[in-house]
Scaffold this motif. Structure first.
Motif, PDB file in Angstrom:
ATOM      1  N   THR A 123     -22.702  -2.969 -40.555  1.00 50.68           N
ATOM      2  CA  THR A 123     -23.761  -3.756 -39.939  1.00 50.68           C
ATOM      3  C   THR A 123     -23.737  -3.567 -38.427  1.00 50.68           C
ATOM      4  O   THR A 123     -22.745  -3.890 -37.763  1.00 50.68           O
ATOM      5  CB  THR A 123     -23.596  -5.246 -40.271  1.00 50.68           C
ATOM      6  N   CYS A 124     -24.824  -3.023 -37.898  1.00 48.63           N
ATOM      7  CA  CYS A 124     -24.938  -2.809 -36.453  1.00 48.63           C
ATOM      8  C   CYS A 124     -26.250  -3.427 -35.969  1.00 48.63           C
ATOM      9  O   CYS A 124     -27.278  -3.331 -36.646  1.00 48.63           O
ATOM     10  CB  CYS A 124     -24.923  -1.317 -36.110  1.00 48.63           C
ATOM     11  N   VAL A 135     -21.201  -4.733 -35.355  1.00 46.42           N
ATOM     12  CA  VAL A 135     -21.178  -4.085 -34.049  1.00 46.42           C
ATOM     13  C   VAL A 135     -22.490  -4.367 -33.329  1.00 46.42           C
ATOM     14  O   VAL A 135     -23.572  -4.084 -33.854  1.00 46.42           O
ATOM     15  CB  VAL A 135     -20.958  -2.567 -34.173  1.00 46.42           C
ATOM     16  N   LEU A 136     -22.381  -4.935 -32.148  1.00 54.15           N
ATOM     17  CA  LEU A 136     -23.529  -5.233 -31.290  1.00 54.15           C
ATOM     18  C   LEU A 136     -23.639  -4.109 -30.264  1.00 54.15           C
ATOM     19  O   LEU A 136     -22.719  -3.889 -29.482  1.00 54.15           O
ATOM     20  CB  LEU A 136     -23.279  -6.574 -30.600  1.00 54.15           C
ATOM     21  N   ILE A 137     -24.740  -3.370 -30.258  1.00 57.67           N
ATOM     22  CA  ILE A 137     -24.894  -2.208 -29.384  1.00 57.67           C
ATOM     23  C   ILE A 137     -25.683  -2.621 -28.149  1.00 57.67           C
ATOM     24  O   ILE A 137     -26.884  -2.910 -28.229  1.00 57.67           O
ATOM     25  CB  ILE A 137     -25.604  -1.061 -30.121  1.00 57.67           C
ATOM     26  N   VAL A 139     -16.332 -10.752 -37.532  1.00 55.58           N
ATOM     27  CA  VAL A 139     -15.892 -10.265 -36.228  1.00 55.58           C
ATOM     28  C   VAL A 139     -17.044  -9.474 -35.629  1.00 55.58           C
ATOM     29  O   VAL A 139     -17.519  -8.505 -36.229  1.00 55.58           O
ATOM     30  CB  VAL A 139     -14.637  -9.374 -36.333  1.00 55.58           C
ATOM     31  N   VAL A 140     -17.502  -9.911 -34.461  1.00 56.32           N
ATOM     32  CA  VAL A 140     -18.601  -9.246 -33.759  1.00 56.32           C
ATOM     33  C   VAL A 140     -18.029  -8.496 -32.566  1.00 56.32           C
ATOM     34  O   VAL A 140     -17.405  -9.106 -31.690  1.00 56.32           O
ATOM     35  CB  VAL A 140     -19.668 -10.254 -33.291  1.00 56.32           C
ATOM     36  N   VAL A 141     -18.218  -7.186 -32.545  1.00 55.90           N
ATOM     37  CA  VAL A 141     -17.765  -6.361 -31.429  1.00 55.90           C
ATOM     38  C   VAL A 141     -18.972  -6.010 -30.569  1.00 55.90           C
ATOM     39  O   VAL A 141     -19.923  -5.391 -31.062  1.00 55.90           O
ATOM     40  CB  VAL A 141     -17.076  -5.071 -31.919  1.00 55.90           C
TER      41      VAL A 141
END
Length: 342
Positions: free
Chosen positions: A308-309, A277-279, A144-146
């Motif tokens: 993992t970010c 998490v994609l910042i 799951v990529v947020v």
């Protein structure tokens, strides 16, 4: 005049006033241009609203994507992307969103990969959590990529007000800073009515007359002077909440965000999947020397949690000369989405 006559006249006056207000409300609503088929539909669901399946380009599953088999086909690696308008892909064709670019790149490596675009305009960490719990996990994702955008911590009621995303009652858990909401946001939006909430056009127009954002001094709240230069700090167009709240790990916004991501991670890992998490930076953060870096606080949080970010600031700065975030919509997303997917 008898007491009965006074009471009758009072009731008539109240009825006349109610009819006048009702007529005014209907007249004002008639002036508001709305699409024949709205983009969003408010639902009696924990995630509050979603994309409208009746809208062209939206699937029966409420995704800006194709239909996906449930249960997941054997041998398929599936990624679910959650986020707001960035993940949704405003400005690009559905096939060119970063979810679909990522899908093509991963699928070329000899493994069956599906990347589901679950982005919905206006979503915050609260919506993303509740959507995953209610529907997202049904897709059985392996990851799951947020996509986190800085404006994901703004007050949702202010963010959704006046749109088809507006809900009568925003749950307390969806509000990052209850004190800020009570002292600041409520003043901007005006009074709340039973059943209608703040969706009355009459009260909305009256609140606009006293809206502090109409004051020329409002603009000064959107910037900060550092090192002899004035820098933008606003993280959304409808509020003066500054990016500084995300550089302070003890701010109410950060405490709320940690709680939302903590619950989401627990649910994702309980489903034997991985959370990433994609910042996503703001446009003005691409300038050299920009002094406020929430990314540093994110990295500390991610290291502590062993989460993992992926920080996109460096990659975006490398592409800033290509019109990644121009003032107008233009073709910015044509560069943004491949960059994010890379």
């Amino acid at each position: 005049m008898s007491a009965r006559a006074w009471a009758a006249n009072g009731l008539l006056a109240l009825a006349a006033g109610a009819l006048t207000l009702g007529a005014g409300e209907l007249a004002l609503r008639a002036t508001v241009r709305r699409p024949r088929v709205p983009m969003h539909v408010v639902c009696d669901c924990p995630y509050l609203y979603g994309l409208n399946p009746r809208r062209p380009g939206i699937s029966a599953e409420g995704l800006r994507d194709r239909l996906f088999a449930i249960p997941k086909p054997a041998g398929t690696y599936r990624v679910l992307v959650l986020g707001d308008s960035i993940a949704y892909g405003v400005g690009v064709e559905p096939s060119e969103t970063f979810a679909k670019v990522l899908e093509r790149r991963l699928d070329q490596r000899g493994r069956r990969v599906e990347v589901i675009n679950g982005g919905v305009l206006g979503y915050t960490a609260y919506n993303e959590l509740e959507y995953y719990l209610a529907r997202g996990r049904d897709f059985q994702p392996d990851a799951v990529v947020v996509a986190f955008c800085m404006n994901d911590v703004v007050d949702p009621e202010l963010h959704w007000s006046g749109t088809r995303r507006e809900v009568p009652d925003v749950p307390p858990d969806a509000i990052p800073d209850p004190v800020y909401h009570a002292t600041h946001v409520a003043r901007l939006l005006g009074p709340r009515l039973p059943l209608l909430g703040r969706r009355s056009e009459v009260l909305r127009r009256l609140a606009l007359l006293r809206d502090p954002r109409r004051d020329p001094s409002w603009r000064t709240r959107l910037y900060a002077s550092v090192g002899g230069r004035t820098w933008p700090t606003y993280i959304t167009g409808e509020d003066d909440l500054g990016i500084q709240v995300l550089t302070d790990g003890d701010s109410p916004q950060w405490r709320w965000l940690r709680a939302m991501y903590g619950r989401l991670r627990s649910a994702v890992e309980a489903d034997h999947a991985r959370l990433v998490v994609l910042i996503v930076p703001l446009a003005y953060q691409l300038e050299d020397g920009y002094p406020f870096r929430p990314q540093d606080e994110f990295q500390r949080y991610c290291r502590r949690q062993r989460l993992t970010c992926v920080d996109l600031l460096g990659a975006f700065r490398a592409h800033r000369g290509e019109g990644l975030f121009p003032p107008a919509q233009g073709d910015w997303a044509d560069i943004w989405h491949p960059t994010a997917a890379g």
